[in-house]
Design an enzyme around this catalytic site. Structure first.
Site, PDB file in Angstrom:
ATOM      1  N   ARG A  73      21.853  48.843  26.692  1.00 45.99           N
ATOM      2  CA  ARG A  73      21.761  47.410  27.043  1.00 45.99           C
ATOM      3  C   ARG A  73      22.743  46.619  26.176  1.00 45.99           C
ATOM      4  O   ARG A  73      22.478  46.339  25.016  1.00 45.99           O
ATOM      5  CB  ARG A  73      20.340  46.906  26.816  1.00 45.99           C
ATOM      6  N   GLN A  91      19.333  51.842  39.833  1.00 48.16           N
ATOM      7  CA  GLN A  91      20.234  50.685  39.852  1.00 48.16           C
ATOM      8  C   GLN A  91      21.589  51.028  39.231  1.00 48.16           C
ATOM      9  O   GLN A  91      21.667  51.745  38.245  1.00 48.16           O
ATOM     10  CB  GLN A  91      19.538  49.560  39.054  1.00 48.16           C
ATOM     11  N   HIS A 165      30.583  45.985  33.516  1.00 53.13           N
ATOM     12  CA  HIS A 165      29.460  45.036  33.432  1.00 53.13           C
ATOM     13  C   HIS A 165      29.386  44.469  31.998  1.00 53.13           C
ATOM     14  O   HIS A 165      28.444  44.734  31.255  1.00 53.13           O
ATOM     15  CB  HIS A 165      28.202  45.835  33.790  1.00 53.13           C
ATOM     16  N   GLU A 269      31.297  40.070  34.690  1.00 56.02           N
ATOM     17  CA  GLU A 269      31.526  41.453  35.107  1.00 56.02           C
ATOM     18  C   GLU A 269      32.661  41.486  36.140  1.00 56.02           C
ATOM     19  O   GLU A 269      32.656  40.689  37.070  1.00 56.02           O
ATOM     20  CB  GLU A 269      30.234  42.006  35.724  1.00 56.02           C
TER      21      GLU A 269
HETATM   22  C1  BG6 Z   1      23.601  42.327  36.925  1.00 53.30           C
HETATM   23  C2  BG6 Z   1      22.853  42.041  38.186  1.00 53.30           C
HETATM   24  O1  BG6 Z   1      24.868  42.780  37.250  1.00 53.30           O
HETATM   25  O2  BG6 Z   1      22.926  43.349  36.192  1.00 53.30           O
HETATM   26  C3  BG6 Z   1      21.433  41.613  37.821  1.00 53.30           C
HETATM   27  O3  BG6 Z   1      23.525  41.058  38.945  1.00 53.30           O
HETATM   28  C4  BG6 Z   1      20.770  42.680  36.977  1.00 53.30           C
HETATM   29  O4  BG6 Z   1      20.708  41.369  38.998  1.00 53.30           O
HETATM   30  C5  BG6 Z   1      21.634  42.964  35.771  1.00 53.30           C
HETATM   31  O5  BG6 Z   1      19.500  42.233  36.582  1.00 53.30           O
HETATM   32  C6  BG6 Z   1      21.098  44.024  34.826  1.00 53.30           C
HETATM   33  O6  BG6 Z   1      20.831  45.203  35.484  1.00 53.30           O
HETATM   34  P1  BG6 Z   1      20.173  46.428  34.713  1.00 53.30           P
HETATM   35  O7  BG6 Z   1      19.990  47.507  35.728  1.00 53.30           O
HETATM   36  O8  BG6 Z   1      21.172  46.842  33.657  1.00 53.30           O
HETATM   37  O9  BG6 Z   1      18.888  45.925  34.107  1.00 53.30           O
END
Ligand code: BG6
Length: 297
Positions: A73, A91, A165, A269
């Protein structure tokens, strides 16, 4: 693998040190005359970049996991081959949770340091056309990232999304403005993907922001009145920009993110997502390049 240094005529040579990072994951520590950086093989994840006399450029959560199969994170997650949720597959793709291979690391005579990493084959990749995915990280006064994808299939088009990102460190999110997206159309994820056009000179933050800007190639500036600096995000081979800050409620829902940390980060991003998905013909290579730099206000 020890230390590698390069001879330079003036100033300090670049240096790369291979160590066990957090969670005992292998990490490269990079030092140049201008800056320091840290890169994990896990996810090819840049977790740190800082100019010698500046604040860190990248935000990294105090609550981040550093573990196999878990995303880090903060820093720069490499999102590939899909962005956002995908049924039964999680995701933001699998590239960010795979251990990448280090193919080359080279401090060059100009004092900069480059790493070249490759995404290894994995069971998850077998549902996509065969491809070579490489990531080059170059550290000097700025930080440059290049993600390249080659479609090795003789017949099939490879449709994929990609995104660097990037989580940026800011002094106080309420004193931040993000410039460069005026007049650009976006999907507002906070309002069920409503299609809108940005009419403001700058994005300011006083609630959750989660926007996918489409068909935009321009540089974005993050103007930070508290840290008194502007971060510039320049890009090539990218037509989407995502801007995200989770704000209070979403921050509380994320187990790997502190409740108050949203005050000190913003994601800008760069990639190709949603309607900007890449359709790469057989044999061709797509390159996404992002350069991050900063200057005092
Ligand atoms: C962003 C998305 O790119 O990433 C968000 O637009 C999302 O919707 C965020 O919450 C974080 O994603 P993750 O999977 O790393 O918790």
């Amino acid at each position: 693998m020890g230390d590698v240094k390069a001879e330079v005529k003036n100033g300090m040579p670049g240096k790369v040190t291979f160590i066990d990072g957090r969670g005992d994951l292998p990490m490269l520590e990079i030092t140049t005359a201008w800056s320091t950086a840290e890169v994990y093989l896990h996810g090819a994840h840049v977790t740190h970049f800082k100019k010698r006399d500046g604040s860190p450029l990248l935000f990294l959560s105090q609550c981040s996991r550093f573990a196999e199969n878990q995303p880090i994170r903060g820093g720069i997650p490499v999102i590939f081959p899909w962005f956002g949720p995908r049924e039964a597959m999680g995701q933001h793709g699998f590239a960010r949770v795979k251990p990448w291979e280090l193919k080359e690391f080279a401090p060059s005579p100009d004092g900069s340091v480059s790493l070249r990493l490759r995404l290894p084959d994995s069971p998850e990749a077998s549902s996509f056309p065969p491809c070579t995915v490489e990531y080059i990280v170059t550290v000097n006064e700025s930080l440059t990232l290049q993600l390249s994808v080659t479609n090795n299939s003789p017949d099939d088009i490879f449709s994929f999304e990609n995104c660097l990102h990037t989580y940026f460190e800011v002094g106080d999110i309420k004193a931040v403005s993000v410039k460069g997206l005026k007049g650009v159309s976006y999907l507002d994820k906070v309002e069920g993907f409503a299609q809108k056009t940005d009419s403001e000179d700058a994005i300011r933050f006083n609630s959750e922001v989660d926007r996918v800007y489409l068909n935009t190639t321009g540089a974005v500036d993050i103007v930070d009145q508290k840290l008194k600096r502007t971060i510039r995000v320049e890009k090539q081979g990218s037509v989407s920009t995502v801007v995200w800050n989770p704000w209070v409620a979403k921050a509380q829902q994320m187990p790997d993110f502190g409740n108050e940390e949203f005050e000190h980060m913003v994601c800008v991003e760069s990639g190709n997502v949603a309607a900007n998905i890449i359709k790469l013909p057989p044999g061709e290579t797509s390159k996404l390049t992002v350069k991050l730099s900063s200057a005092p206000l």
